[in-house]
Design a protein around this motif. Structure first.
Motif, mmCIF file in Angstrom:
data_model
loop_
_atom_site.group_PDB
_atom_site.id
_atom_site.type_symbol
_atom_site.label_atom_id
_atom_site.label_comp_id
_atom_site.label_asym_id
_atom_site.label_seq_id
_atom_site.Cartn_x
_atom_site.Cartn_y
_atom_site.Cartn_z
ATOM 1 N N ALA A 20 0.831 -1.210 0.000
ATOM 2 C CA ALA A 20 0.000 0.000 0.000
ATOM 3 C C ALA A 20 0.861 1.254 0.000
ATOM 4 N N GLU A 21 1.930 1.256 0.786
ATOM 5 C CA GLU A 21 2.824 2.421 0.824
ATOM 6 C C GLU A 21 3.551 2.596 -0.495
ATOM 7 N N CYS A 22 4.048 1.499 -1.045
ATOM 8 C CA CYS A 22 4.783 1.588 -2.307
ATOM 9 C C CYS A 22 3.867 2.050 -3.440
ATOM 10 N N LEU A 23 2.618 1.569 -3.433
ATOM 11 C CA LEU A 23 1.646 2.012 -4.430
ATOM 12 C C LEU A 23 1.384 3.509 -4.283
ATOM 13 N N PHE A 24 1.092 3.951 -3.072
ATOM 14 C CA PHE A 24 0.746 5.356 -2.864
ATOM 15 C C PHE A 24 1.926 6.277 -3.157
ATOM 16 N N SER A 25 3.091 5.967 -2.586
ATOM 17 C CA SER A 25 4.252 6.849 -2.762
ATOM 18 C C SER A 25 4.686 6.910 -4.220
ATOM 19 N N SER A 26 4.677 5.778 -4.905
ATOM 20 C CA SER A 26 5.091 5.774 -6.311
ATOM 21 C C SER A 26 4.061 6.462 -7.197
ATOM 22 N N TRP A 27 2.785 6.370 -6.812
ATOM 23 C CA TRP A 27 1.726 7.060 -7.554
ATOM 24 C C TRP A 27 1.916 8.573 -7.459
ATOM 25 N N VAL A 28 2.178 9.055 -6.250
ATOM 26 C CA VAL A 28 2.448 10.484 -6.063
ATOM 27 C C VAL A 28 3.703 10.880 -6.845
ATOM 28 N N ALA A 29 4.747 10.045 -6.778
ATOM 29 C CA ALA A 29 6.002 10.360 -7.472
ATOM 30 C C ALA A 29 5.800 10.434 -8.980
ATOM 31 N N PRO A 63 5.564 -8.414 -7.861
ATOM 32 C CA PRO A 63 6.640 -9.405 -7.674
ATOM 33 C C PRO A 63 7.914 -9.104 -8.455
ATOM 34 N N PHE A 64 7.836 -8.296 -9.499
ATOM 35 C CA PHE A 64 8.990 -8.100 -10.370
ATOM 36 C C PHE A 64 9.999 -7.088 -9.833
ATOM 37 N N ILE A 65 9.640 -6.330 -8.796
ATOM 38 C CA ILE A 65 10.502 -5.230 -8.382
ATOM 39 C C ILE A 65 11.729 -5.745 -7.621
ATOM 40 N N ARG A 66 12.810 -4.975 -7.728
ATOM 41 C CA ARG A 66 14.024 -5.249 -6.965
ATOM 42 C C ARG A 66 14.446 -4.053 -6.120
ATOM 43 N N ALA A 67 14.094 -2.847 -6.569
ATOM 44 C CA ALA A 67 14.501 -1.626 -5.861
ATOM 45 C C ALA A 67 13.414 -0.574 -6.035
ATOM 46 N N GLY A 68 13.571 0.568 -5.331
ATOM 47 C CA GLY A 68 12.532 1.572 -5.290
ATOM 48 C C GLY A 68 12.163 2.144 -6.643
ATOM 49 N N ASP A 69 13.130 2.344 -7.524
ATOM 50 C CA ASP A 69 12.792 2.945 -8.815
ATOM 51 C C ASP A 69 11.830 2.072 -9.615
ATOM 52 N N ASP A 70 11.827 0.758 -9.340
ATOM 53 C CA ASP A 70 10.915 -0.141 -10.039
ATOM 54 C C ASP A 70 9.456 0.203 -9.765
ATOM 55 N N TYR A 71 9.143 0.708 -8.560
ATOM 56 C CA TYR A 71 7.760 1.043 -8.247
ATOM 57 C C TYR A 71 7.261 2.168 -9.146
ATOM 58 N N VAL A 72 8.099 3.163 -9.402
ATOM 59 C CA VAL A 72 7.699 4.256 -10.278
ATOM 60 C C VAL A 72 7.629 3.770 -11.719
ATOM 61 N N LEU A 73 8.536 2.865 -12.086
ATOM 62 C CA LEU A 73 8.465 2.272 -13.420
ATOM 63 C C LEU A 73 7.136 1.546 -13.611
ATOM 64 N N GLN A 100 19.499 6.711 -16.414
ATOM 65 C CA GLN A 100 19.247 8.084 -15.976
ATOM 66 C C GLN A 100 17.796 8.268 -15.545
ATOM 67 N N THR A 101 16.871 7.724 -16.322
ATOM 68 C CA THR A 101 15.458 7.830 -15.967
ATOM 69 C C THR A 101 15.172 7.078 -14.674
ATOM 70 N N LEU A 102 15.736 5.887 -14.534
ATOM 71 C CA LEU A 102 15.505 5.107 -13.322
ATOM 72 C C LEU A 102 16.082 5.811 -12.100
ATOM 73 N N ALA A 103 17.243 6.437 -12.259
ATOM 74 C CA ALA A 103 17.825 7.188 -11.149
ATOM 75 C C ALA A 103 16.914 8.354 -10.756
ATOM 76 N N ARG A 104 16.339 9.011 -11.739
ATOM 77 C CA ARG A 104 15.397 10.105 -11.452
ATOM 78 C C ARG A 104 14.173 9.571 -10.723
ATOM 79 N N TYR A 105 13.673 8.411 -11.160
ATOM 80 C CA TYR A 105 12.525 7.794 -10.483
ATOM 81 C C TYR A 105 12.851 7.547 -9.006
ATOM 82 N N GLY A 106 14.030 6.972 -8.757
ATOM 83 C CA GLY A 106 14.419 6.683 -7.384
ATOM 84 C C GLY A 106 14.556 7.943 -6.544
ATOM 85 N N ASP A 107 15.118 8.995 -7.135
ATOM 86 C CA ASP A 107 15.299 10.251 -6.397
ATOM 87 C C ASP A 107 13.953 10.881 -6.035
#
Length: 256
Positions: A20-29, A63-73, A100-107
């Motif tokens: 739920a947190e990853c969904l909400f935070s990545s949605w806002v991001a 299930p496919f994610i490995r790191a935070g930038d994946d949630y925004v992807l 570069q895009t993934l790094a921006r997503y993570g930031d």
């Protein structure tokens, strides 16, 4: 008696049901990224709930994610009506996005999380429940031989554990950022001159390819592992009672 087992436990999807947190935070991001408003000067302005249909689609790709930038992807893929069905397809989307895009997503995701903690801390923390029985298990753990190993930044893990009144020492929370989780485990074994370790995770790719005889790997069966992963002969599936057994072996020195 042999030396105690060194136990390494993933956080998201193993200790904490953070979907739920990853969904909400990545949605806002992602909303912020698409509006070019990620200057970090204002708290997130998105509503406090997301569409039910989006949640279901998000969980399908979780299930496919490995790191935070994946949630925004994932948010980008869903916005484009793309739904990878295999890890290889998701990884192809990562390569398409580029570093570069993934790094921006993570930031931006990190910035959003910091703002939510500052401006809506109670809501953000409540989006991170622990799996049933996990609080009791962590209270019984010996933090001299047990570690939380995650790609999530330790400050968020510390805040969530404190919210659940779990006094885990900060030194026992390891951030797998620059190197793989298996490499991190091996480095701790080398530093401590320990003989054996167990790594429990819910992402198969963190576990396959282990060639260190000191390390045993286990796929958590209660989180977001895909059903076919649980049948993979390379990595045994682990249920919660088995994890309790591993925690006990960190203190007894029994065989793993």
């Amino acid at each position: 008696m042999s030396s105690p087992l060194q136990l390494f436990i993933d956080f998201d999807g193993v200790i904490c049901d953070s979907a739920a947190e990853c969904l909400f935070s990545s949605w806002v991001a992602y909303d912020r990224l698409t509006r070019d408003s990620e200057d970090g000067s204002q708290p997130p302005s998105a509503p406090l709930s997301v569409p039910v249909a989006l949640r279901a689609r998000f969980l399908h790709l979780r299930p496919f994610i490995r790191a935070g930038d994946d949630y925004v992807l994932i948010q980008r893929l869903l916005a484009g009506n793309r739904t990878p069905s295999r890890q290889e397809e998701f990884d192809h989307a990562r390569r398409e996005a580029g570093p570069q895009t993934l790094a921006r997503y993570g930031d931006v995701l990190n910035r959003v999380r910091q703002e939510l903690m500052a401006h809506d801390r109670e809501h953000w923390l409540r989006l991170n429940p622990l799996y049933p029985g996990m609080a009791e298990l962590l209270r019984a753990a010996d933090w001299a031989t047990t570690w939380i190993l995650s790609t999530k930044r330790p400050l968020y893990i510390q805040a969530i554990l404190a919210f659940h009144e779990l006094p885990v020492p900060p030194r026992a929370i390891l951030h797998a950022a620059a190197v793989s989780k298996l490499e991190t485990v091996a480095a701790v074994l080398d530093e401590r001159q320990a003989e054996r370790a167990a790594l429990v995770d819910d992402q198969l790719d963190h576990l396959v390819g282990n060639d260190d005889p000191r390390i045993k790997v286990y796929l958590a069966a209660w989180g977001y592992a895909k059903p076919e992963w649980l049948k993979d002969p390379r990595v045994p599936a682990l249920d919660l009672p088995d994890l309790r057994g591993l925690v006990a072996r960190t203190m007894t020195g029994g065989t793993s």
